[in-house]
Design an enzyme around this catalytic site. Structure first.
Site, mmCIF file in Angstrom:
data_model
loop_
_atom_site.group_PDB
_atom_site.id
_atom_site.type_symbol
_atom_site.label_atom_id
_atom_site.label_comp_id
_atom_site.label_asym_id
_atom_site.label_seq_id
_atom_site.Cartn_x
_atom_site.Cartn_y
_atom_site.Cartn_z
ATOM 1 N N SER A 298 0.864 -1.180 0.000
ATOM 2 C CA SER A 298 0.000 0.000 0.000
ATOM 3 C C SER A 298 0.901 1.231 0.000
ATOM 4 O O SER A 298 1.856 1.274 -0.776
ATOM 5 C CB SER A 298 -0.939 -0.068 1.208
ATOM 6 O OG SER A 298 -1.904 0.935 1.141
ATOM 7 N N HIS B 39 -2.835 -1.195 -3.276
ATOM 8 C CA HIS B 39 -4.045 -0.412 -3.003
ATOM 9 C C HIS B 39 -4.064 0.794 -3.919
ATOM 10 O O HIS B 39 -3.076 1.523 -4.008
ATOM 11 C CB HIS B 39 -4.059 0.064 -1.546
ATOM 12 C CG HIS B 39 -4.309 -1.032 -0.580
ATOM 13 N ND1 HIS B 39 -4.159 -0.874 0.770
ATOM 14 C CD2 HIS B 39 -4.706 -2.326 -0.763
ATOM 15 C CE1 HIS B 39 -4.454 -2.017 1.384
ATOM 16 N NE2 HIS B 39 -4.783 -2.911 0.477
ATOM 17 N N ASP C 101 -4.137 -4.731 6.056
ATOM 18 C CA ASP C 101 -4.502 -5.666 4.998
ATOM 19 C C ASP C 101 -3.259 -6.491 4.646
ATOM 20 O O ASP C 101 -2.142 -5.995 4.688
ATOM 21 C CB ASP C 101 -4.983 -4.878 3.766
ATOM 22 C CG ASP C 101 -5.461 -5.790 2.638
ATOM 23 O OD1 ASP C 101 -5.873 -6.933 2.930
ATOM 24 O OD2 ASP C 101 -5.431 -5.346 1.473
#
Ligand SMILES: C[S@@+](CC[C@H](N)C(=O)[O-])C[C@H]1O[C@@H](n2cnc3c(N)ncnc32)[C@H](O)[C@@H]1O
Lengths: 284, 189
Positions: free
Chosen positions: B11, B38, B131
């Site tokens: 991310s 992401h 995540d």
């Protein structure tokens, strides 16, 4: 050995999923066998957590004996996420290359398959209105999920209009103010009745049912991604058969015809926009 | 084609290490690489376009049911979850977001673990949320090789650190060490 345990667990889970799918088919009539397995599995696993049960097969009695669980399961397993003017570039191209074609017909039928909560049908009604084609056009919006259809019929947006909606509308070639097509009451926005009057919402299962109607334009976006390849081909055959000669098919932004034998029956009008045209020959 | 498959998730702060890694891999690199970053983390330009400029390999933004091919880098499209459907192809979905993200790394790692088991090499890079940790743990449980970027080398260490705290990482490596490891596996193939 741990690895054997893992293989065994995977086998058991797969069996449980098969059993649950059989139960859903028998009880509710939805056949999920042709759906892409990995995503179905993840959603089922999330249900196990949310329903606070120990394993997938524990979902089966809930499904069989609780009405509330039945509709909850169906809502969770069919993904009903939608938005106004999704994939705006495609809609822009549609304004340019498909609407003039529609104009050549005195009466027009458009089939939107897998319409979810209606945003796609609302967007289409706005495009047609702006092109002066809404009169004499019927938009047939269908979905497998009766609850989203109920919502869609009201014309009320599930989420209030926001900046992103307006931006997508503009990117699709819209030049008015998007809000002019909606009325606001109790903090909710509703599509203008004269637009809503041109949309019918009906139950239809793409996998199990026949052609819904004959149409100059069929739109099915972000539905076939949930199907396995074989089922995708069946769906595409259905759409192709529902199209009049030279009629148009629009699919989702990340969907493709490359793996499909149907691609030979369709001409690519615009690949990034995912717009295709049925060749003028006999049915498959 | 090698039996091993590489999955990279990240991310905030992960584009730079991904570029470092990709630009060091030769055109005949045999393992298929799949990247889930992401979206909205960096710019408006598509991630696959940025990566294509830094890789000798073919970089493809995935469409639904895309098939795995060697010498190729696959990138998850923004706005869709990416599943490894089976050993042959991917599938996409617009399920609800996880950790405010779609694509979510857990989705891809978990399905990759089931499809490829011990042949799955999963790498979790820099990022500002948690995540990926659950998916990485799943890869480990299925006998795969799991790597977290070393927090020291990460621009934002929350994501790799949560995987480390979860005991999901077999190895904790800097981008340079990740490159060496990938090249070793390439020589095996
Ligand atoms: C992600 S939504 C797509 C909504 C809209 N087309 C869009 O792109 O914004 C997918 C919809 O497909 C519907 N669906 C799934 N399987 C179906 C089937 N076999 N027949 C008809 N609709 C189905 C679901 O109920 C859901 O509403």
């Amino acid at each position: 050995m741990e690895e054997d345990n893992i293989t065994e667990t995977l086998r058991t889970e797969n069996l449980e999923i098969d059993l649950l799918i059989t139960a859903i088919k028998g009880k509710i009539g939805y056949d999920l066998t042709g759906y892409a397995r990995a995503s179905i599995k993840r959603r089922i696993q999330q249900l196990v957590i949310d329903e606070n049960v120990n394993c997938i097969s524990d979902l089966i009695p809930k499904l069989l004996y609780s009405r509330q669980c039945q509709s909850n399961f169906i809502n969770r397993l069919t993904i009903n996420v939608s938005e106004l003017f999704r994939h705006p570039i495609s809609l822009l191209r549609l304004r340019e290359s498909v609407l003039p074609y529609l104009e050549s017909f005195p009466r027009r039928d458009i089939w939107i398959a897998g319409c979810a909560t209606g945003e796609e049908a609302y967007s289409m009604a706005i495009l047609l209105e702006e092109a002066g084609l809404l009169n004499n056009t019927q938009i047939h919006a269908t979905d497998i999920n009766t609850e989203v259809l109920k919502q869609a019929k009201t014309g009320i947006l599930t989420k209030g209009l926001n900046k992103e909606d307006a931006a997508r509308y503009q990117a699709s070639g819209g030049t008015s103010s998007l809000s002019k097509y909606f009325s606001t009451a109790y903090n909710k926005q509703k599509l203008s009745q004269n637009l809503l009057d041109h949309i019918s919402f009906s139950h239809h299962n793409i996998i199990q049912d026949q052609v819904f109607c004959s149409a100059q334009l069929v739109m099915c976006r972000n539905v076939m991604i949930y199907f396995d390849l074989k089922t995708q081909n069946r769906a595409l055959t259905l759409f192709n058969n529902s199209l009049v000669q030279n009629g148009y098919l629009v699919i989702g932004e990340k969907e493709s015809l490359v793996n499909s034998p149907l691609s030979s029956l369709l001409t690519t009008i615009d690949e990034p926009a995912k717009i295709y045209q049925r060749k003028s020959s006999e049915h498959v | 084609m090698s039996d091993y498959q590489v999955f990279i998730g990240g991310s905030a702060g992960s584009i730079a290490p991904v570029i470092t890694i990709l630009s060091s891999l030769p055109a005949d690199f045999n393992l298929t690489i799949t990247i889930v970053i992401h979206s909205g983390t960096d710019s408006k330009v598509s991630i696959s376009e940025i990566l294509a400029n830094h890789s000798a390999l073919t970089v493809i933004e995935i469409i639904d049911k895309e098939q795995f091919n060697p010498n190729t880098v696959y990138v998850a499209p923004s706005g869709y979850h990416l599943y490894v459907e089976n050993k042959h192809h991917f599938s996409l979905s617009v399920d609800r977001k996880e950790y405010y993200s779609r694509p979510a790394i857990n989705v891809t790692f978990s399905s990759a673990a089931e499809a490829f088991g011990e042949y799955c090499i999963a790498i979790l890079l820099s990022g500002a949320n948690e995540d990926g940790a659950e998916g990485l743990l799943k890869v480990k449980r299925h006998g795969g090789i799991t790597i977290a970027q070393s927090p020291k080398s990460s621009q934002v260490d929350i994501m790799p650190q949560s995987a480390i705290d979860n005991r999901a990482a077999n190895k904790i490596l800097s981008p340079k060490e990740i490159i060496s490891l990938l090249l070793e596996y390439n020589d095996l193939a």
